[in-house]
Design an enzyme around this catalytic site. Sequence first.
Site, PDB file in Angstrom:
ATOM      1  N   CYS A  54       0.820  -1.210   0.000  1.00 50.57           N
ATOM      2  CA  CYS A  54       0.000   0.000   0.000  1.00 50.57           C
ATOM      3  C   CYS A  54       0.858   1.265   0.000  1.00 50.57           C
ATOM      4  CB  CYS A  54      -0.894   0.011   1.223  1.00 50.57           C
ATOM      5  SG  CYS A  54      -1.910  -1.452   1.352  1.00 50.57           S
TER       6      CYS A  54
ATOM      7  N   ARG B 282       5.339  -0.284  -5.952  1.00 47.34           N
ATOM      8  CA  ARG B 282       5.281  -1.045  -4.704  1.00 47.34           C
ATOM      9  C   ARG B 282       4.289  -2.207  -4.808  1.00 47.34           C
ATOM     10  NH1 ARG B 282       7.158   2.013  -0.203  1.00 47.34           N
ATOM     11  NH2 ARG B 282       5.742   0.887   1.146  1.00 47.34           N
TER      12      ARG B 282
ATOM     13  N   TRP C 149      -2.949  -2.746  -1.586  1.00 45.82           N
ATOM     14  CA  TRP C 149      -2.569  -4.141  -1.908  1.00 45.82           C
ATOM     15  C   TRP C 149      -3.358  -4.994  -0.932  1.00 45.82           C
ATOM     16  CZ3 TRP C 149       0.198  -8.331   0.319  1.00 45.82           C
ATOM     17  CH2 TRP C 149       0.722  -9.258  -0.596  1.00 45.82           C
TER      18      TRP C 149
ATOM     19  N   ASN D   4      -1.844   2.392   5.837  1.00 42.41           N
ATOM     20  CA  ASN D   4      -0.926   1.294   5.489  1.00 42.41           C
ATOM     21  C   ASN D   4      -0.666   0.490   6.750  1.00 42.41           C
ATOM     22  OD1 ASN D   4      -0.665   2.385   2.984  1.00 42.41           O
ATOM     23  ND2 ASN D   4       1.501   2.917   3.153  1.00 42.41           N
ATOM     24  N   GLY D   5      -0.534  -0.815   6.610  1.00 40.71           N
ATOM     25  CA  GLY D   5      -0.251  -1.660   7.785  1.00 40.71           C
ATOM     26  C   GLY D   5      -1.419  -2.580   8.058  1.00 40.71           C
TER      27      GLY D   5
ATOM     28  N   GLU E 125      19.332 -17.213  -6.628  1.00 39.10           N
ATOM     29  CA  GLU E 125      18.852 -15.896  -7.057  1.00 39.10           C
ATOM     30  C   GLU E 125      18.398 -15.944  -8.524  1.00 39.10           C
ATOM     31  OE1 GLU E 125      17.878 -13.309  -5.815  1.00 39.10           O
ATOM     32  OE2 GLU E 125      18.031 -11.748  -7.311  1.00 39.10           O
TER      33      GLU E 125
ATOM     34  N   LYS F 257      14.634 -15.049  -9.750  1.00 45.45           N
ATOM     35  CA  LYS F 257      14.362 -14.029 -10.766  1.00 45.45           C
ATOM     36  C   LYS F 257      13.482 -14.597 -11.863  1.00 45.45           C
ATOM     37  CE  LYS F 257      15.141 -11.118  -9.335  1.00 45.45           C
ATOM     38  NZ  LYS F 257      15.757 -10.662  -8.110  1.00 45.45           N
TER      39      LYS F 257
ATOM     40  N   GLU G 102       9.902 -15.288 -10.626  1.00 47.44           N
ATOM     41  CA  GLU G 102       9.226 -14.051 -10.238  1.00 47.44           C
ATOM     42  C   GLU G 102       8.610 -13.323 -11.438  1.00 47.44           C
ATOM     43  OE1 GLU G 102      12.212 -11.649  -8.330  1.00 47.44           O
ATOM     44  OE2 GLU G 102      10.781 -10.795  -6.941  1.00 47.44           O
TER      45      GLU G 102
ATOM     46  N   HIS H 201      21.037 -36.682  -5.593  1.00 51.23           N
ATOM     47  CA  HIS H 201      20.285 -36.999  -4.375  1.00 51.23           C
ATOM     48  C   HIS H 201      18.795 -36.693  -4.533  1.00 51.23           C
ATOM     49  CE1 HIS H 201      24.015 -37.901  -2.368  1.00 51.23           C
ATOM     50  NE2 HIS H 201      24.500 -36.731  -2.778  1.00 51.23           N
TER      51      HIS H 201
ATOM     52  N   LYS I 166       6.600  -4.611  -3.997  1.00 52.76           N
ATOM     53  CA  LYS I 166       8.007  -4.237  -3.887  1.00 52.76           C
ATOM     54  C   LYS I 166       8.465  -4.218  -2.436  1.00 52.76           C
ATOM     55  CE  LYS I 166      11.993  -2.937  -5.407  1.00 52.76           C
ATOM     56  NZ  LYS I 166      12.811  -3.974  -6.042  1.00 52.76           N
TER      57      LYS I 166
HETATM   58  C1  AGP Z   1      13.391  -9.766  -5.097  1.00 45.80           C
HETATM   59  O1  AGP Z   1      13.402  -9.802  -6.477  1.00 45.80           O
HETATM   60  C2  AGP Z   1      12.106  -9.795  -4.446  1.00 45.80           C
HETATM   61  N1  AGP Z   1      11.185  -8.923  -5.003  1.00 45.80           N
HETATM   62  C3  AGP Z   1      12.049 -10.025  -2.949  1.00 45.80           C
HETATM   63  O2  AGP Z   1      12.532 -11.314  -2.740  1.00 45.80           O
HETATM   64  C4  AGP Z   1      12.797  -9.067  -2.013  1.00 45.80           C
HETATM   65  O3  AGP Z   1      14.174  -9.185  -2.178  1.00 45.80           O
HETATM   66  C5  AGP Z   1      12.366  -9.361  -0.565  1.00 45.80           C
HETATM   67  O4  AGP Z   1      11.000  -9.123  -0.417  1.00 45.80           O
HETATM   68  C6  AGP Z   1      13.150  -8.568   0.449  1.00 45.80           C
HETATM   69  O5  AGP Z   1      12.959  -7.199   0.304  1.00 45.80           O
HETATM   70  P1  AGP Z   1      13.927  -6.152   0.956  1.00 45.80           P
HETATM   71  O6  AGP Z   1      15.279  -6.315   0.357  1.00 45.80           O
HETATM   72  O7  AGP Z   1      13.323  -4.814   0.642  1.00 45.80           O
HETATM   73  O8  AGP Z   1      13.944  -6.424   2.433  1.00 45.80           O
END
Ligand code: AGP
Length: 609
Positions: A2, A27, A73, A97-98, A481, A485, A488, A504, A604
């Site tokens: 949000c 976000r 959101w 927000n929250g 990672e 990516k 995602e 394994h 985000k």
């Molecule tokens: C990364 O591509 C993600 N969108 C997600 O994993 C992100 O890294 C995670 O939510 C942590 O966020 P931060 O680094 O703002 O704490």
Amino acid sequence: MCGIVGAVAQRNVVPILLEGLRRLEYRGYDSAGLVIINGGLKRVRSVGRVAGLEAACTAHQVHGNLGIAHTRWATHGVPSEANAHPHVSGSLAVVHNGIIENHEALRIRLKAAGFTFTSETDTEVIAHLVELYYRQTQDLLAATRAAVAELEGAYAIGIVCEDSPNRLICARKGSPLLVGLGIEENFIASDVSALLPVTQRVMYLEEGDVADIGLLAVSVVDAAGNPVDRSVHISELSADMAELGNYRHFMQKEIHEQPRALTDTLLTAVAQEHIQPEWFGFDAAEVLGKVNAVTFLACGTSYHAAKVATYWLEAIAGIPARAEIASEYRYRTSVPNPDALIVTISQSGETADTLAALNHAKALGQDKTLTICNVPESALTRASRLKFLTRAGPEIGVASTKAFTTQLAALCLLTLVLAKLRGRLSVEQEAAYLAELRSMPNKVQQVLALEPQVEAWSQRFANKHHALFLGRGVHYPIALEGALKLKEISYIHAEAYPAGELKHGPLALVDEDMPVITIAPNDQLIEKLKSNMQEVRARGGELYVFADGDVHIEESAFVHVIRLPGGSNGLLSPILHTVTLQMLSYHAALQKGTDVDKPRNLAKSVTVE
Ligand code: AGP
């Protein structure tokens, strides 16, 4: 997640609010809305993009000098117009927000008091609670203070009331909120980027603060009701930093910004001839000199950065290191070590799980804390004793790219500082490592030049449903990672394994439909990795190998190789290999036609648990 924007001015604030919301779109959100006070209270809400809200505002000819706006959101209740903020009660409106944890009890109480609920949200209880106290006091500030005193959970809220056409009230606890200071106009926002077109002068509210914002003055009281001064900061960010420029997506722009982001992040360090603990804070030598272990707490991509650092710290600094997923650590029973350095890593500095994990670590008596963060004045930087600010600049794409590589750069520095403090670096090694760091931006630039080759590969991925990523040693977290990516942004299911684990279990998945992306640096494990690749080929798997320039791998119809420039890249190797995987995911997502910068279901900044 949000986002909040609010404005009180002597001009029409609707364009300011809409532009602010647009700047918060990254976000992640699923509905948007605003309330304008102009004679009465005018509310417009819509499901979907801010562009839809803008069209509705134009259609309803909404304008006025005071307003609050929100991108939602969904957490409590589906994305719908009825659940979108602002929520209205009587003459006032609230954005939030929250998460309000005691919303059910408050809802029962407020219903009994005669309030009618029109949404499924937790936020609506705030609107009715403030209205309840406003009816009793006719004082908006007092009513807000009385209401927030009853809220459990996290909140950043903005409130306007049709009885106060030049007044904006806001409050925060557990969710970020700042006040933007203009000339005879003032603003609020959950993220400074929302306000950059109108001001760079900002005041960050502290936990429990309530602010009363007029055209000419801003006054703040703390949780106890005492008037307080909060310092004014000039943001280093500028409005155009969040512009797309000539790029098609923010993710693409941010991948290509990495040489600049790394240069900025390493600027202070590489300008010096010696490794300095003070890079992490003025009293860092004292804190870092005493630690006997390192525990990292982080989520997602930032957790992968932490995993990389555990390899570096044990190998180079000789200090035990472990990485914990923040959402697990905060709830598990662990053995506290008061002499461990607790390192949180976060792009946003507001990730709820990471913040809670840090507070948990501190509650266990672990007070040697450091955060590596991209956002100054964020909750994590304020809650940590030491800090290192990465200078990636605003990251708009949900998929983290430049934030990750700058985190790795910061973690290189941490490794070298601890190695030096522990007497593990000779003068020659210190000079050699600093020279390596100086070469980093240029080497990343060379890897970016591989984009056409990587793009060609991506065409073969778009129709795949699964992919396997392999790495060994410090490159295993890079494989993790790479897999994150890909899933995602392209929604292709991807898994990462240390290559030695294949036999394994995951080898059972390998057939001609399973692309196996392999990171092949020229390190001490390369021959073992080649054997793992043979295991894949023997089962008909197709290999896509990112190899260092001097690694000998026979190419064939089912073994494709892209070579990074030069030979082994030592400390920098994980960073360089990351860049190739970022480009692969980006182009695979382009082929699939997904919403690269705003992948489905993701946000985000994950500011709720
Ligand atoms: C990364 O591509 C993600 N969108 C997600 O994993 C992100 O890294 C995670 O939510 C942590 O966020 P931060 O680094 O703002 O704490």
